[in-house]
Design a protein around this motif. Structure first.
Motif, mmCIF file in Angstrom:
data_model
loop_
_atom_site.group_PDB
_atom_site.id
_atom_site.type_symbol
_atom_site.label_atom_id
_atom_site.label_comp_id
_atom_site.label_asym_id
_atom_site.label_seq_id
_atom_site.Cartn_x
_atom_site.Cartn_y
_atom_site.Cartn_z
ATOM 1 N N ILE A 127 0.875 -0.712 0.040
ATOM 2 C CA ILE A 127 0.100 0.348 0.279
ATOM 3 C C ILE A 127 0.952 0.986 -0.040
ATOM 4 N N THR A 136 -2.564 7.067 0.045
ATOM 5 C CA THR A 136 -3.399 6.988 0.914
ATOM 6 C C THR A 136 -3.024 6.929 2.133
ATOM 7 N N VAL A 183 -3.231 4.364 7.412
ATOM 8 C CA VAL A 183 -4.039 4.430 6.134
ATOM 9 C C VAL A 183 -5.264 4.259 6.327
ATOM 10 N N VAL A 234 -8.883 1.025 2.539
ATOM 11 C CA VAL A 234 -7.796 0.638 1.871
ATOM 12 C C VAL A 234 -7.024 -1.023 2.379
ATOM 13 N N ASP A 235 -6.926 -0.981 3.592
ATOM 14 C CA ASP A 235 -6.433 -2.179 3.843
ATOM 15 C C ASP A 235 -7.556 -3.563 4.359
ATOM 16 N N LYS A 279 -9.128 -3.238 1.901
ATOM 17 C CA LYS A 279 -9.693 -3.765 0.074
ATOM 18 C C LYS A 279 -8.683 -5.119 0.111
#
Length: 150
Positions: A42, A47, A57, A61-62, A64
């Protein structure tokens, strides 16, 4: 002389190109009896949550990334790859994959798509695959997209 790969790292980002690289990496892992490492890095510069000096983050995002890695692991196992490990890390994908992850896991082949999701980064500072090819200490296989095949 026959080359045997023991540990194959495939860089995945959810793009069509990385899915294509995953399919080739799965075939190679089965053919070589190799461990398959699914790595997603990432990019914290794009992000991270807003705020002074923030490296946190966004939770989505994590989530996904975790779901994507789980899906890819299940796919690889369904296709007959017996030793699959998921790797989720943070930072610059080009640096982390070529240097940190490859070294930590004693990788002897990195498989990556020719282009991924971040077209802006590719335009400004070069693609992740170009950087990996230049800086990795092991073999690198760059998988072309279908349009590049023609």
């Amino acid at each position: 002389m026959t080359v045997r790969y023991n540990t194959i790292l495939v860089a995945v980002d959810g793009s069509d190109e990385s899915k294509r690289a995953l399919r080739k990496a799965m075939v190679l892992a089965k053919d070589h009896g190799a461990k398959l490492l699914l790595a997603h890095i990432i990019e914290t510069l794009t992000t991270a949550a807003p705020g002074p000096g923030s490296q946190a983050v966004f939770p989505e995002v994590d989530e996904k990334a975790i779901n994507m890695l789980k899906e890819y692991k299940e796919l690889a196992e369904k296709e007959g790859v017996t030793d699959v490990k998921e790797i989720l890390d943070y930072g610059s994908p080009k640096v982390k994959i070529a240097k940190d992850v490859a070294k930590k896991y004693h990788v002897n082949l990195i498989v990556t798509g020719a282009a991924g999701l971040n077209a802006v980064e590719k335009f400004l500072i070069g693609s992740v695959s170009q950087h990996i090819t230049r800086h990795a200490a092991c073999d690198v296989l760059v998988v072309r997209s279908e349009t590049e095949d023609k």
